[in-house]
Design an enzyme around this catalytic site. Sequence first.
Site, PDB file in Angstrom:
ATOM      1  N   ASN A  87       0.834  -1.207   0.000  1.00 47.87           N
ATOM      2  CA  ASN A  87       0.000   0.000   0.000  1.00 47.87           C
ATOM      3  C   ASN A  87       0.866   1.253   0.000  1.00 47.87           C
ATOM      4  O   ASN A  87       0.621   2.214  -0.743  1.00 47.87           O
ATOM      5  CB  ASN A  87      -0.902   0.025   1.229  1.00 47.87           C
ATOM      6  CG  ASN A  87      -1.906  -1.109   1.269  1.00 47.87           C
ATOM      7  OD1 ASN A  87      -2.166  -1.771   0.257  1.00 47.87           O
ATOM      8  ND2 ASN A  87      -2.477  -1.350   2.435  1.00 47.87           N
TER       9      ASN A  87
ATOM     10  N   GLU B  88       5.205  -5.366   9.657  1.00 44.41           N
ATOM     11  CA  GLU B  88       4.596  -6.628   9.244  1.00 44.41           C
ATOM     12  C   GLU B  88       5.645  -7.574   8.668  1.00 44.41           C
ATOM     13  O   GLU B  88       5.302  -8.603   8.088  1.00 44.41           O
ATOM     14  CB  GLU B  88       3.482  -6.379   8.219  1.00 44.41           C
ATOM     15  CG  GLU B  88       2.234  -5.757   8.843  1.00 44.41           C
ATOM     16  CD  GLU B  88       1.090  -5.585   7.862  1.00 44.41           C
ATOM     17  OE1 GLU B  88      -0.059  -5.488   8.319  1.00 44.41           O
ATOM     18  OE2 GLU B  88       1.328  -5.530   6.635  1.00 44.41           O
TER      19      GLU B  88
ATOM     20  N   ASP C 260      -1.547   4.028   5.567  1.00 44.65           N
ATOM     21  CA  ASP C 260      -0.504   3.624   4.631  1.00 44.65           C
ATOM     22  C   ASP C 260      -0.315   4.673   3.545  1.00 44.65           C
ATOM     23  O   ASP C 260       0.819   4.980   3.144  1.00 44.65           O
ATOM     24  CB  ASP C 260      -0.848   2.277   3.990  1.00 44.65           C
ATOM     25  CG  ASP C 260      -0.899   1.155   5.000  1.00 44.65           C
ATOM     26  OD1 ASP C 260      -0.237   1.261   6.045  1.00 44.65           O
ATOM     27  OD2 ASP C 260      -1.612   0.168   4.740  1.00 44.65           O
TER      28      ASP C 260
END
Length: 316
Positions: free
Chosen positions: A40, A140, A255
Amino acid sequence: MLVIGSANVDISVSVDRLPAPGETALGGERLERWGGKGANQALAALRAGARVRFVSATGDDPAGAAYRRRLLSEGLQRRGLLTVPGPTGTALIIVDGAGRNQIAVSPGANARLTPRLMGLDKAKNNGILEFGDAVLAQLEIPAASVIAAFRSAKRRGAVTILNPAPAPGPLSPKLIQLADVIVPNEIEAAVLAGRAASRSEAGLLRICRALLKKGAGSVVLTAGARGALLHGKGESAWVRPPGGIRVADTTGAGDVFSGALAASLAEGATLKNAVRFAVAAGALSVRKKGAQEGIPGRKVIREALKKTLWEPVMRG
């Protein structure tokens, strides 16, 4: 600029209201879209006008192959798009009628984006991280890979931007100190600062001060419809978003903010102007459903930033 981070397949369901713990909520159609905080942000930076290398790992499954084709078709560089055995990351998303969301992520291939996979354990560095005047990362993927990317950036004088999401609890002091700019939301900022969450603007400022004491260069705290709070060693201010934007889905808005912020800093903008640009981009992104479907282009961002408001905060 360089973005290092995750790529996920997003599976989303719309509901009238978000379920409470233990509650089942019947929803609408199941939708499958492209997402992942890293992807993103990379696409947001690209559409904001930056030249982007995205370093990520997707699986050798059909979803991974399809995602790599998509990223290339969008204009991202082939170098950095790595393939590993196993499934591509997956995010499960619930979105209510007001555009608010709940998200759970299965990392899949993202967990295998290690320094070793990037060739950093070899006698000769393959240079995959040696790119751009700004480096943006999230959490992440393994923290060791973020640290490696930031160390590479520091060696060549690039600015480092950390979006500490999802917030796992206290971060390594090393990682915070390597970040020139840290971009948390309200909940993430409180977790990282080791303080109680706050909704008040005075409380958010105190949390930002605590993060600076932990070694961050500057803090840009995102606060949804209220905009963003910039707190650095030289100034503190709120940047308010333009009004009149109808919210369809807030998924990915943070994002888009981070990607636009990094793109602006990579161009050489001041942090103040980069935050204004990012606030405009994040505000525009909520107009469509899906993490990537609403990412705005550079022209409309520049128009919207004219309507952002700069509100200095008294330092005391």
